[in-house]
Design an enzyme around this catalytic site. Structure first.
Site, PDB file in Angstrom:
ATOM      1  N   TYR A  98       0.888  -1.151   0.000  1.00 48.99           N
ATOM      2  CA  TYR A  98       0.000   0.000   0.000  1.00 48.99           C
ATOM      3  C   TYR A  98       0.930   1.206   0.000  1.00 48.99           C
ATOM      4  O   TYR A  98       1.804   1.320   0.850  1.00 48.99           O
ATOM      5  CB  TYR A  98      -0.870   0.082   1.253  1.00 48.99           C
ATOM      6  CG  TYR A  98      -1.745  -1.103   1.547  1.00 48.99           C
ATOM      7  CD1 TYR A  98      -2.302  -1.873   0.522  1.00 48.99           C
ATOM      8  CD2 TYR A  98      -2.032  -1.455   2.860  1.00 48.99           C
ATOM      9  CE1 TYR A  98      -3.118  -2.957   0.805  1.00 48.99           C
ATOM     10  CE2 TYR A  98      -2.851  -2.527   3.155  1.00 48.99           C
ATOM     11  CZ  TYR A  98      -3.387  -3.288   2.126  1.00 48.99           C
ATOM     12  OH  TYR A  98      -4.190  -4.357   2.417  1.00 48.99           O
ATOM     13  N   CYS A 156       1.285   2.967   3.409  1.00 48.67           N
ATOM     14  CA  CYS A 156       1.633   2.195   4.596  1.00 48.67           C
ATOM     15  C   CYS A 156       3.036   2.547   5.080  1.00 48.67           C
ATOM     16  O   CYS A 156       3.996   2.479   4.311  1.00 48.67           O
ATOM     17  CB  CYS A 156       1.536   0.710   4.266  1.00 48.67           C
ATOM     18  SG  CYS A 156       2.209  -0.385   5.524  1.00 48.67           S
ATOM     19  N   PHE A 210       5.028   0.841   6.926  1.00 47.57           N
ATOM     20  CA  PHE A 210       5.907  -0.323   6.824  1.00 47.57           C
ATOM     21  C   PHE A 210       6.389  -0.512   5.385  1.00 47.57           C
ATOM     22  O   PHE A 210       7.552  -0.857   5.144  1.00 47.57           O
ATOM     23  CB  PHE A 210       5.185  -1.569   7.329  1.00 47.57           C
ATOM     24  CG  PHE A 210       4.806  -1.499   8.780  1.00 47.57           C
ATOM     25  CD1 PHE A 210       5.757  -1.650   9.768  1.00 47.57           C
ATOM     26  CD2 PHE A 210       3.490  -1.254   9.159  1.00 47.57           C
ATOM     27  CE1 PHE A 210       5.421  -1.575  11.114  1.00 47.57           C
ATOM     28  CE2 PHE A 210       3.134  -1.164  10.494  1.00 47.57           C
ATOM     29  CZ  PHE A 210       4.099  -1.322  11.478  1.00 47.57           C
ATOM     30  N   CYS A 211       5.511  -0.280   4.427  1.00 46.95           N
ATOM     31  CA  CYS A 211       5.919  -0.344   3.020  1.00 46.95           C
ATOM     32  C   CYS A 211       6.882   0.789   2.691  1.00 46.95           C
ATOM     33  O   CYS A 211       7.829   0.608   1.921  1.00 46.95           O
ATOM     34  CB  CYS A 211       4.694  -0.278   2.110  1.00 46.95           C
ATOM     35  SG  CYS A 211       3.544  -1.660   2.319  1.00 46.95           S
TER      36      CYS A 211
END
Length: 384
Positions: A114, A117, A119-120
């Site tokens: 995403y 996101c 974390f991404c």
């Protein structure tokens, strides 16, 4: 958590639409879908256009169903920044040129993500800094058809192919494993992944949780540690702050992005204005979505025991980070960013363009470090 709340909000929105005299046609997501033929090739796509970039995007005009609120949650309420959704349209046509050969040799990388996101964003910061070419597949945050092949239902997911396709889950595992692969002379990626075994257990609510051992460690031999770290203590410091990012810093994003009804409404006002929704669908997305995000942010504040003014927690966390770096180092890694630097930058970056980001820059001492990080990633300074 994000998926469950997103589904619940979707059902609420759907019921609301039904009771108001009609349901619009299906919608994929409030996240702009990338028109890919398979995946788009990317090289250094995560840096954006600077931390003072303005919002400029165009959402395809689509009719909206109750899923819009579930999407809204996944866009922001589960710890996702809104700003990089804005940029995602401009990555629908990714750079077609291939980067020169890197330390990963013939390893072909595909990132399922995403865009919003944190974390991404951490993974993109790592890959971009090291100048590693990778394909991006933007995942629909509601249907998630793009990752139906995986039993692991979260993002990021990185597929790495050097003759055999391997799946890497979890942002910290991805960075640790690929970094280990880049440094190690005698280990293939499959061997390296065995150092990060998967563990499954049930939490206090009975929900199955997947975790990974050693995920904050770059798995190196004694000689390799001496060659790539100033000291063993510096390696431990990197691990400690990477864990801090996942355990604390990331949980400050949503409560700050949706701190007040005004901030929540301002974010959704832009989405509706540029999304070309019908008047009723736009009303639902703007007012119900903003209200949902505001309520969820308060629940997150309570869960993580944040102060009444969540900005103070953000300011303290960021200043703690800058203090840990100290005045004698440009980065925590010294003259070059380490994995902790990349993780912190990746998380903070998702707030760009929002009031929370501007406030953070104005009330903390993070700006010089942030600008240095932005430059290092854009210039792929970690590429050998």
């Amino acid at each position: 958590m994000a998926a469950a709340c997103g589904g619940a909000l979707g059902r609420i929105g759907l019921q609301f639409l039904r009771t108001r005299g009609g349901i619009a046609g299906p919608v994929s997501s409030l996240v702009p879908r990338v028109p890919l033929q398979g995946a788009g090739r990317s090289y250094g796509t995560g840096g954006g256009s600077g931390f003072r970039s303005k919002w400029f995007w165009t959402l395809p005009g689509r009719r909206v169903s109750g899923r819009v609120l579930g999407c809204a949650f996944l866009l922001g309420g589960g710890g996702l920044g809104l700003y990089h959704t804005v940029k995602s349209c401009f990555h629908s046509q990714f750079a077609q040129q291939m980067a020169p050969q890197s330390d990963t040799g013939d390893l072909r990388l595909t990132l399922y993500q995403y865009k919003t996101c944190p974390f991404c964003s951490k993974v993109r910061a790592f890959l971009d800094y090291h100048g590693l070419p990778y394909d991006i597949v933007e995942v629909n945050p509601v249907m998630r058809k793009e990752i139906q092949f995986s039993q692991y239902r979260k993002v990021p997911i990185l597929l790495a192919d050097d003759g055999e396709t391997l799946q890497l889950n979890d942002s910290s595992v991805i960075s640790s494993a690929i970094k280990t692969y880049m440094i190690s002379k005698d280990k293939n990626l499959k061997q390296i992944l065995s150092y990060y075994p998967e563990m499954k257990y049930k939490d206090e609510k009975g929900k199955e949780v997947t975790e990974y051992s050693n995920k904050y460690w770059v798995m190196l031999g004694e000689q390799e540690v001496e060659e790539h770290y100033p000291s063993k203590e510096s390696m431990k410091e990197e691990v400690r702050w990477r864990r801090w990012v996942d355990d604390w810093l990331v949980h400050l994003i949503s409560p700050n992005v949706y701190r007040t009804p005004t901030e929540a409404l301002a974010s959704f006002d832009y989405i509706v204005r540029e999304g070309k929704f019908g008047s009723f669908e736009g009303f639902c997305a703007k007012y119900l979505g903003a209200a949902a995000m505001f309520i969820i942010s308060k629940r997150l504040k309570s869960r993580h025991e944040l102060q009444s003014d969540v900005r103070q927690d953000l300011y303290k966390a960021v200043n703690d980070w800058v203090t840990a770096i100290g005045k004698k180092r440009q980065f925590m890694g010294g003259t070059r960013p380490n994995l902790a630097d990349l993780a912190v930058y990746g998380v903070l970056r998702v707030m760009e363009g929002l009031q929370a980001f501007d406030d953070m820059m104005a009330h903390t001492s993070v700006q010089p470090w942030y600008e240095h990080m932005e430059r290092a990633i854009k210039q792929h300074q970690g590429k050998h």
